[in-house]
Design a protein around this motif. Structure first.
Motif, mmCIF file in Angstrom:
data_model
loop_
_atom_site.group_PDB
_atom_site.id
_atom_site.type_symbol
_atom_site.label_atom_id
_atom_site.label_comp_id
_atom_site.label_asym_id
_atom_site.label_seq_id
_atom_site.Cartn_x
_atom_site.Cartn_y
_atom_site.Cartn_z
ATOM 1 N N THR A 285 53.201 58.648 27.009
ATOM 2 C CA THR A 285 52.763 59.978 26.662
ATOM 3 C C THR A 285 51.478 59.884 25.991
ATOM 4 O O THR A 285 51.150 58.825 25.305
ATOM 5 C CB THR A 285 54.037 60.586 25.507
ATOM 6 N N VAL A 286 50.532 61.033 26.060
ATOM 7 C CA VAL A 286 49.524 61.265 25.258
ATOM 8 C C VAL A 286 49.296 62.280 24.459
ATOM 9 O O VAL A 286 50.101 63.327 24.490
ATOM 10 C CB VAL A 286 48.291 61.339 26.302
ATOM 11 N N TYR A 287 48.893 62.270 23.313
ATOM 12 C CA TYR A 287 48.955 63.143 22.173
ATOM 13 C C TYR A 287 47.321 63.788 21.925
ATOM 14 O O TYR A 287 46.348 62.970 22.105
ATOM 15 C CB TYR A 287 49.527 62.818 20.860
ATOM 16 N N LEU A 288 47.305 64.980 21.356
ATOM 17 C CA LEU A 288 46.073 65.586 20.929
ATOM 18 C C LEU A 288 46.039 66.218 19.835
ATOM 19 O O LEU A 288 46.949 67.359 19.947
ATOM 20 C CB LEU A 288 45.123 66.344 22.012
ATOM 21 N N GLN A 289 45.786 65.614 18.662
ATOM 22 C CA GLN A 289 46.020 66.337 17.292
ATOM 23 C C GLN A 289 44.690 67.057 16.962
ATOM 24 O O GLN A 289 43.618 66.445 16.997
ATOM 25 C CB GLN A 289 46.322 65.241 16.208
ATOM 26 N N MET A 290 44.820 68.468 16.984
ATOM 27 C CA MET A 290 43.685 69.249 16.754
ATOM 28 C C MET A 290 43.771 69.568 15.303
ATOM 29 O O MET A 290 44.770 70.559 14.929
ATOM 30 C CB MET A 290 43.783 70.214 17.783
ATOM 31 N N ASN A 291 42.623 69.472 14.683
ATOM 32 C CA ASN A 291 42.477 70.127 13.143
ATOM 33 C C ASN A 291 41.347 70.978 13.221
ATOM 34 O O ASN A 291 40.425 70.973 13.958
ATOM 35 C CB ASN A 291 42.500 68.788 12.226
ATOM 36 N N SER A 292 41.328 71.821 12.052
ATOM 37 C CA SER A 292 40.215 72.534 11.807
ATOM 38 C C SER A 292 39.850 73.387 12.926
ATOM 39 O O SER A 292 38.567 73.651 13.317
ATOM 40 C CB SER A 292 38.940 71.752 11.501
ATOM 41 N N LEU A 293 40.786 73.960 13.842
ATOM 42 C CA LEU A 293 40.451 74.688 14.947
ATOM 43 C C LEU A 293 39.795 76.112 14.585
ATOM 44 O O LEU A 293 39.856 76.507 13.465
ATOM 45 C CB LEU A 293 41.980 75.112 15.480
ATOM 46 N N ASN A 294 38.838 76.432 15.498
ATOM 47 C CA ASN A 294 38.310 77.553 15.535
ATOM 48 C C ASN A 294 38.188 78.414 16.695
ATOM 49 O O ASN A 294 38.806 77.821 17.778
ATOM 50 C CB ASN A 294 36.838 77.351 15.210
ATOM 51 N N PRO A 295 37.824 79.718 16.818
ATOM 52 C CA PRO A 295 38.089 80.465 18.198
ATOM 53 C C PRO A 295 37.293 79.841 19.335
ATOM 54 O O PRO A 295 37.907 80.086 20.514
ATOM 55 C CB PRO A 295 37.581 81.758 17.496
ATOM 56 N N ASP A 296 36.334 79.068 19.114
ATOM 57 C CA ASP A 296 35.795 78.293 20.355
ATOM 58 C C ASP A 296 36.491 77.363 20.928
ATOM 59 O O ASP A 296 36.413 76.926 22.009
ATOM 60 C CB ASP A 296 34.531 77.804 19.871
#
Length: 121
Positions: free
Chosen positions: A77-88
């Motif tokens: 399994t691979v994960y992607l933690q995404m923080n400070s997301l913006n509309p782009d």
């Protein structure tokens, strides 16, 4: 037969966070690097982040410092933690991995079905 199944996408407000997961299942013998790509509407698919089997990582400039890729080799399994997301960051996110199956000695490139991430302003 091997499948990559993604989960964790959704709708989030700007500044929020999401965590994507991608699990490889089926006749998996070995997995090389694992990566996340994304494709926004009307744009080409591009690399977001990649992690090697040894844990070395690289990121697109646009996500450095905000996204973190990690993997659990025991769970394929691979994960992607995404923080400070913006509309782009709004796009369909795809998991990718070259995989060797238990029935073949060659590497085959596999893709997940994609998961939508939408960031509202």
């Amino acid at each position: 037969q091997v499948q990559l199944v993604e989960s964790g996408g959704g709708l989030v407000q700007a500044g929020g966070s999401l965590r994507l997961s991608c699990a490889a299942s089926g006749s998996v013998f070995n997995i090389a690097s694992m990566a996340w790509y994304r494709q926004a509407l009307g744009k080409e698919r591009g690399l977001v982040a990649r992690i090697t089997i040894g844990g070395f990582t690289n990121y697109a400039d646009s996500v450095k410092g905000r996204f973190t890729i990690s993997r659990d080799n025991a769970k394929n399994t691979v994960y992607l933690q995404m923080n400070s997301l913006n509309p782009d960051d709004t796009a369909v996110y795809y998991c990718n991995a070259p995989i060797k199956t238990t029935t073949s000695s060659r590497w085959t490139d596999y893709w997940g079905q994609g998961t939508q991430v939408t960031v509202s302003s």
